[in-house]
Design a protein around this motif. Structure first.
Motif, PDB file in Angstrom:
ATOM      1  N   HIS A 236       0.833  -1.205   0.000  1.00  0.00           N
ATOM      2  CA  HIS A 236       0.000   0.000   0.000  1.00  0.00           C
ATOM      3  C   HIS A 236       0.866   1.254   0.000  1.00  0.00           C
ATOM      4  O   HIS A 236       0.507   2.279  -0.522  1.00  0.00           O
ATOM      5  CB  HIS A 236      -0.896  -0.023   1.240  1.00  0.00           C
TER       6      HIS A 236
ATOM      7  N   GLU B 218      -1.014  -4.009   2.412  1.00  0.00           N
ATOM      8  CA  GLU B 218      -2.404  -3.619   2.553  1.00  0.00           C
ATOM      9  C   GLU B 218      -3.110  -4.458   3.619  1.00  0.00           C
ATOM     10  O   GLU B 218      -2.889  -5.656   3.721  1.00  0.00           O
ATOM     11  CB  GLU B 218      -3.098  -3.827   1.198  1.00  0.00           C
TER      12      GLU B 218
ATOM     13  N   GLU C 108      -0.101   3.929  -3.044  1.00  0.00           N
ATOM     14  CA  GLU C 108      -0.826   3.288  -4.146  1.00  0.00           C
ATOM     15  C   GLU C 108      -0.089   3.505  -5.468  1.00  0.00           C
ATOM     16  O   GLU C 108      -0.678   3.821  -6.494  1.00  0.00           O
ATOM     17  CB  GLU C 108      -2.264   3.806  -4.226  1.00  0.00           C
TER      18      GLU C 108
ATOM     19  N   THR D 148      -5.338  -0.194   6.266  1.00  0.00           N
ATOM     20  CA  THR D 148      -3.928  -0.503   6.478  1.00  0.00           C
ATOM     21  C   THR D 148      -3.470   0.323   7.673  1.00  0.00           C
ATOM     22  O   THR D 148      -3.769   1.520   7.733  1.00  0.00           O
ATOM     23  CB  THR D 148      -3.117  -0.101   5.241  1.00  0.00           C
TER      24      THR D 148
END
Lengths: 249, 277
Positions: free
Chosen positions: A4, A29, A69, A196
């Protein structure tokens, strides 16, 4: 397993002091990642760099990359980034207004305006943080009158209101007693199904109890990172072994 | 060491008692001197007699003072609020902050009669506001602007940084934080500061005497009219030897108004204390 948040060669200097040195870290994540280390090793700075709060301070230089991301955090508008990456502080920070308004304050800014959806979201987030039953009849009471543990849960609920994807927590239990710590730890484990979580802690037992992965920072350098079980049973770095044995800290 | 401690303590108590005593002495002194004229009629009547002010009352001056204070407080507050917000929350350069502080302190140091002269030359003549409540109000606003700005700035600087960071961490921008978190949080203090500043403005004679204040004028019809003010009326009554007794009467009313404003400024704090208990 998706990453993540990825930190690449992240260095941070405040004034002439190098606080973080070339940190490389990947955060998975829907996992709880604990960051441990002695005080002053740069744990808090790391969190503040991720949601760019560090820039509020003077003479800060950040180099390296932080990818959220897959995209650099500097590409995103600041407000959007902080909406996606929430931060819960060491000391509870309730605003001096009612419990309801503490949550409505953030929601209204992000466009939730009608009473029905406000009520609905606020109730849902308070329930999620196990606070609803305790405060349902006192929503108009000042949030400052809540106990420390309740205040911290309110702050977590407030962070969740704006719909973050990652929740950063800076020693969220350090000012609380054992009972409240347990409540918040259970909450964090619950939350990790949908969020997360990166938690900074100086409490080794806490990392052991709740974290999926643990990272050890010493003097601004990342010494070691692995899944929590391996980390505690079979540490690789010599410094980690010593730290876990309580030889310094 | 013990001796020093004891005498220091005595001195602090004495000073406090003395300053409180001074206030009551002043009030009492003025009241006794004004006893003969103080009446509802004195408060509510127009000045009369020849020379004007030797008889009658001070009603137009009461209204004039209140109006000019209102205008001054409004303009000064708006200006001071935004300057303080800029210097605390938006200004990123220490040097600019320093310059702002320096300028504000310079304004605070301008003698009030010089402000009056400026008001006359610039507002009354150049901007063609004429001798009016508006011109006087704006001149007074310049005088109390530093008073308010410095206090607002101090208030904002003392804000717990964590609250601001908590708000920023919710993805909330600064203007929303200021409007929805800081202003409600500081509403009591902000009101107190404005009220205290209005007391300061109400008592000033020099800035208004050149910019719109008259020896004799009716209750003003609009902010463009000339007006009477209590401190200037007092000055004229004594300065021209018109009526010493009426001067004390005017002084008493002025003191009570300013005292009331100061008490009013303390009300929010007192209420807050009760709430906390």
């Amino acid at each position: 397993m998706k990453h993540h948040l990825i930190l690449k060669d992240l260095s941070v200097a405040i004034g002439t002091m190098e606080v973080l040195k070339k940190i490389n870290l990947a955060i998975s994540e829907y996992k709880i990642t604990a960051i441990i280390g002695p005080s002053g090793c740069g744990k808090t700075t790391l969190l503040r760099t991720i949601n760019r709060l560090i820039e509020e301070e003077k003479q800060v230089r950040v180099s390296g990359e932080v990818l959220f991301e897959g995209e650099s955090i500097y590409q995103k508008p600041l407000v959007k980034l902080r909406k996606d990456i929430g931060l819960v502080f060491q000391q509870p920070t309730p605003f001096p207004m009612s419990i309801y308004n503490n949550l409505a304050y953030a929601l209204k800014y992000h466009g939730v305006r009608d009473k029905v959806s406000l009520d609905k979201t606020i109730e849902a987030k308070l329930r999620l943080c196990g606070l609803y039953e305790e405060v349902a009849d006192h929503l108009t009471m000042s949030a400052l009158k809540l106990s420390g543990g309740q205040q911290q849960r309110l702050c977590i609920a407030r962070s969740l209101c704006v719909g973050p994807k990652i929740l950063l927590m800076d020693e969220p239990c350090s000012s609380l007693d054992i009972h409240n710590t347990k409540i918040i730890e259970d909450l964090i484990v619950n939350l990790s199904r949908d969020y997360t979580i990166v938690i900074v802690t100086h409490n080794l037992q806490q990392a052991k109890r709740i974290a999926d992965c643990t990272a050890f920072i010493l003097g601004g350098k990342l010494m070691e990172m692995s899944n929590t079980e391996a980390f505690f049973t079979n540490p690789q770095a010599e410094e980690t072994k010593q730290y876990l044995q309580g030889l310094f800290g | 060491m013990k001796r020093i401690d004891f005498s220091l303590r005595c001195w602090t108590v004495l000073s406090t008692v003395f300053s409180i005593g001074l206030l009551f002495f002043l009030l009492g002194f003025v009241f006794i001197k004004a006893q003969g004229v103080i009446s509802l009629n004195f408060l509510l009547a127009k000045p009369a007699g020849f020379p004007v002010g030797s008889a009658g009352g001070i009603w137009p001056a009461v209204i004039g003072s209140l109006l000019v204070t209102l205008i001054a407080s409004f303009f000064a507050t708006v200006l001071a609020f935004f300057t303080a917000v800029y210097s605390v929350f938006y200004c990123r350069h220490e040097r600019i902050k320093l310059v702002i502080n320096l300028i504000v302190q310079c304004i605070a140091g301008i003698p009030s009669i010089v402000l009056g002269l400026f008001g006359y030359a610039f507002l009354v003549i150049k901007l063609k506001l004429g001798l009016s409540i508006l011109a006087s109000g704006l001149t007074l606003a310049i005088m109390i602007f530093p008073f308010i700005q410095i206090r607002f700035q101090k208030l904002f600087l003392e804000t717990n940084k964590q609250l601001l960071e908590a708000s920023a961490s919710l993805g909330i921008n600064q203007s929303y934080t200021i409007i929805n978190l800081l202003i409600p949080m500081y509403s009591k203090q902000i009101l107190s500061i404005i009220t205290l500043a209005s007391g300061f403005a109400m008592g000033a004679a020099a800035p208004v005497m050149l910019t719109g204040c008259m020896m004799n004028a009716p209750v003003p019809k609009s902010i463009a009219s000339p007006f009477m003010s209590l401190p200037y009326h007092l000055y004229v009554l004594i300065g021209q030897g018109i009526s010493l007794e009426n001067a004390y009467g005017t002084a008493f009313v002025l003191m009570i108004l300013v005292l009331l404003l100061n008490l009013l400024a303390a009300v929010p704090t007192l209420l807050g204390m009760r709430g906390k208990r």
